[in-house]
Design an enzyme around this catalytic site. Sequence first.
Site, PDB file in Angstrom:
ATOM      1  N   HIS A 155      48.332 -11.661 -18.401  1.00  0.00           N
ATOM      2  CA  HIS A 155      47.686 -12.320 -19.329  1.00  0.00           C
ATOM      3  C   HIS A 155      47.447 -11.972 -20.494  1.00  0.00           C
ATOM      4  CE1 HIS A 155      45.614 -15.628 -21.166  1.00  0.00           C
ATOM      5  NE2 HIS A 155      44.300 -15.252 -20.718  1.00  0.00           N
ATOM      6  N   ASN A 169      45.608 -14.942 -27.853  1.00  0.00           N
ATOM      7  CA  ASN A 169      45.544 -15.608 -26.442  1.00  0.00           C
ATOM      8  C   ASN A 169      45.668 -17.075 -26.613  1.00  0.00           C
ATOM      9  OD1 ASN A 169      44.716 -16.764 -23.888  1.00  0.00           O
ATOM     10  ND2 ASN A 169      42.636 -15.697 -23.993  1.00  0.00           N
ATOM     11  N   CYS A 201      43.682 -20.299 -18.140  1.00  0.00           N
ATOM     12  CA  CYS A 201      44.616 -19.232 -18.420  1.00  0.00           C
ATOM     13  C   CYS A 201      45.664 -18.961 -17.367  1.00  0.00           C
ATOM     14  CB  CYS A 201      44.232 -18.084 -18.796  1.00  0.00           C
ATOM     15  SG  CYS A 201      43.033 -18.418 -20.270  1.00  0.00           S
TER      16      CYS A 201
HETATM   17  O1  UT7 Z   1      41.797 -16.079 -21.589  1.00  0.00           O
HETATM   18  C1  UT7 Z   1      40.738 -15.642 -20.384  1.00  0.00           C
HETATM   19  C2  UT7 Z   1      39.332 -15.624 -20.877  1.00  0.00           C
HETATM   20  N1  UT7 Z   1      39.128 -15.158 -22.078  1.00  0.00           N
HETATM   21  C3  UT7 Z   1      38.863 -13.700 -21.873  1.00  0.00           C
HETATM   22  O2  UT7 Z   1      39.243 -12.828 -21.304  1.00  0.00           O
HETATM   23  C4  UT7 Z   1      38.288 -12.833 -23.157  1.00  0.00           C
HETATM   24  C5  UT7 Z   1      37.066 -12.046 -22.403  1.00  0.00           C
HETATM   25  N2  UT7 Z   1      36.152 -11.506 -23.369  1.00  0.00           N
HETATM   26  C6  UT7 Z   1      36.524 -10.664 -24.508  1.00  0.00           C
HETATM   27  O3  UT7 Z   1      37.719 -10.538 -24.736  1.00  0.00           O
HETATM   28  C7  UT7 Z   1      35.323  -9.827 -25.111  1.00  0.00           C
HETATM   29  O4  UT7 Z   1      34.274 -10.116 -24.542  1.00  0.00           O
HETATM   30  C8  UT7 Z   1      35.313 -10.335 -26.623  1.00  0.00           C
HETATM   31  C9  UT7 Z   1      36.525 -10.054 -27.452  1.00  0.00           C
HETATM   32  C10 UT7 Z   1      35.279 -11.850 -26.615  1.00  0.00           C
HETATM   33  C11 UT7 Z   1      34.094  -9.718 -27.214  1.00  0.00           C
HETATM   34  O5  UT7 Z   1      34.014  -8.680 -27.168  1.00  0.00           O
HETATM   35  P1  UT7 Z   1      32.645  -7.577 -26.729  1.00  0.00           P
HETATM   36  O6  UT7 Z   1      33.124  -6.466 -26.786  1.00  0.00           O
HETATM   37  O7  UT7 Z   1      32.531  -8.361 -25.328  1.00  0.00           O
HETATM   38  O8  UT7 Z   1      31.859  -8.041 -27.709  1.00  0.00           O
HETATM   39  P2  UT7 Z   1      30.469  -8.952 -27.434  1.00  0.00           P
HETATM   40  O9  UT7 Z   1      30.643 -10.369 -27.059  1.00  0.00           O
HETATM   41  O10 UT7 Z   1      29.421  -7.942 -26.647  1.00  0.00           O
HETATM   42  O11 UT7 Z   1      29.700  -8.836 -29.061  1.00  0.00           O
HETATM   43  C12 UT7 Z   1      29.376  -7.703 -29.488  1.00  0.00           C
HETATM   44  C13 UT7 Z   1      28.944  -7.965 -31.049  1.00  0.00           C
HETATM   45  C14 UT7 Z   1      27.901  -9.102 -31.125  1.00  0.00           C
HETATM   46  O12 UT7 Z   1      26.953  -8.664 -32.004  1.00  0.00           O
HETATM   47  P3  UT7 Z   1      25.472  -7.975 -31.659  1.00  0.00           P
HETATM   48  O13 UT7 Z   1      24.858  -9.109 -30.918  1.00  0.00           O
HETATM   49  O14 UT7 Z   1      26.009  -6.986 -30.779  1.00  0.00           O
HETATM   50  O15 UT7 Z   1      24.776  -7.641 -33.158  1.00  0.00           O
HETATM   51  C15 UT7 Z   1      28.549 -10.420 -31.533  1.00  0.00           C
HETATM   52  O16 UT7 Z   1      27.971 -11.167 -32.182  1.00  0.00           O
HETATM   53  O17 UT7 Z   1      29.934  -8.514 -31.805  1.00  0.00           O
HETATM   54  C16 UT7 Z   1      29.758  -9.542 -32.577  1.00  0.00           C
HETATM   55  N3  UT7 Z   1      30.858 -10.618 -32.629  1.00  0.00           N
HETATM   56  C17 UT7 Z   1      31.688 -10.413 -33.597  1.00  0.00           C
HETATM   57  N4  UT7 Z   1      31.515  -9.231 -34.947  1.00  0.00           N
HETATM   58  C18 UT7 Z   1      32.533  -9.463 -35.713  1.00  0.00           C
HETATM   59  C19 UT7 Z   1      31.196 -11.514 -31.924  1.00  0.00           C
HETATM   60  N5  UT7 Z   1      32.678 -11.879 -32.234  1.00  0.00           N
HETATM   61  C20 UT7 Z   1      32.668 -11.370 -33.653  1.00  0.00           C
HETATM   62  C21 UT7 Z   1      33.822 -11.310 -34.501  1.00  0.00           C
HETATM   63  N6  UT7 Z   1      33.815 -10.374 -35.607  1.00  0.00           N
HETATM   64  N7  UT7 Z   1      34.873 -11.989 -34.487  1.00  0.00           N
END
Ligand code: UT7
Length: 318
Positions: A243, A273, A103
Site C-alpha cells: 500500500h 495515497n 486501505c
Molecule cells: O493509508 C493508511 C493510513 N494512513 C497512513 O498510513 C498515514 C500514516 N501517517 C503518516 O504518513 C505520517 O504520520 C504523516 C505524513 C501524516 C505525518 O508525518 P509525521 O512525521 O508523523 O509528522 P507529525 O504528524 O508528527 O507532524 C510533525 C509536524 C507537526 O508540527 P509540530 O506540531 O511539530 O509543530 C505538524 O503540524 O509537521 C506538521 N505538519 C505539516 N507541516 C507542513 C503536518 N502536516 C504538515 C504539512 N505541511 N502538510
Amino acid sequence: MPERVLSNKDMESIVDTTDEWITRRSGIKERRISSTRRDESTTDMATKASLDALKMAGISAEKLDMMVIGTVTPDRQFPSAACMVQKELGAGNAFAFDVSAGCAGFLYALAMVNNAVKCGMCQTALVVGVERLSSVVNWHDRSTAVLLADGAGAVVIQAKPEKGGILSTHLKSDGTAWDLLYASYGNSFTPDILQGLDQKPFFLKMEGNKIFKRAIRCLSEVSREALEHNSLESEDIALVVPHQANIRIIQGLASNLEIPMERVFTNIHKYGNTSSATIPIALNEANREGRLKKGSHVLIVSFGAGLTWAAAILTWTM
Ligand code: UT7
C-alpha cells in the site's frame, strides 16, 4: 488515473505546507484529483480500470460471474459501486457488491473472490480498488490534504487447474482503534439530525503519527505470517507491492522484512495515497513495466482505516 495533476507546489497555495515537507515526510511529489465534469466519478474511474483489465485479460464482461469493489467512497450510499459499474460494463451474469475495509479494501475483496473461486462459487471475477478521497478530504487540514488522492485499479481473477495464482490471503482488523482514522459524518451517523438540515460536512480525520507506527508493525507482522504460511523466506519474494501511504512506512516494512528497496514497487511520488486503489494501480504498473515475471512470488500488503490490514502472496502466472 484522473487527468488533473496537483503538484506539491499547487498544494502550497491550498494549505500551509511546503514541497520540501511533503516530499521528506511522505515521499509524495504529486497526486491526481478527479472531476465529475471529466467523467471521473468513482463509478467512472472503476469502469475505465475494469475495461482495461478485461481487455488485457481478453475476457468479455458477460463472462464475469462475480464483481467485488473495495472502496470507502462509492458515489452513493446505495446501491453499491459494484452494481453501478456492473451496469456500465454490461456484466449481467455477475453478482456484485462492495467491501468497506479502508486501505485494505482491495485485499479484502481479493480474499472474498479467491475463496469464492476455491469453493466453486465463481469462475471468472473482477476485483476493483477505487477511491475518490478528494470528496471526503478536509481541504483545510494540511496533515491529510497533502496525502490523499483519487484513482482506480482492477484485476481479473480466473479459476485455473494449474498451481499458482493467489497462494494465500491473511486479513486482520482492530476496531478498538477505529477513531485513529475515520470520516466525521456520513451515512447513518448524523447525531445532529434533530437540528434540521444544517448537516456538518463529511470530513476525514486521521491521527497520522499513531497510524504510522502501527502501520509499520502490522504490515511487517502480517507479511511474516503470509511468508511462514507458504514456507517462504523474504529472499523468495521477487517483488513486494505494498500500500502506498508513506514512503517511510514502505521503507520501514522493507527493512523489517530485510528486502532491499529494489524489490519493492513504489509509485507514491506520482499518485499519493489512493487507499484501496493503491495496490491494483501499482500491480498494473509493475506488470506493464515487466517487473512481474512468470512463476515469481509477489507479496501484496496493506493497512488502513478500521483498523484493517492484510497480506497476500501470489505466484504470477502470466
Ligand atoms: O493509508 C493508511 C493510513 N494512513 C497512513 O498510513 C498515514 C500514516 N501517517 C503518516 O504518513 C505520517 O504520520 C504523516 C505524513 C501524516 C505525518 O508525518 P509525521 O512525521 O508523523 O509528522 P507529525 O504528524 O508528527 O507532524 C510533525 C509536524 C507537526 O508540527 P509540530 O506540531 O511539530 O509543530 C505538524 O503540524 O509537521 C506538521 N505538519 C505539516 N507541516 C507542513 C503536518 N502536516 C504538515 C504539512 N505541511 N502538510
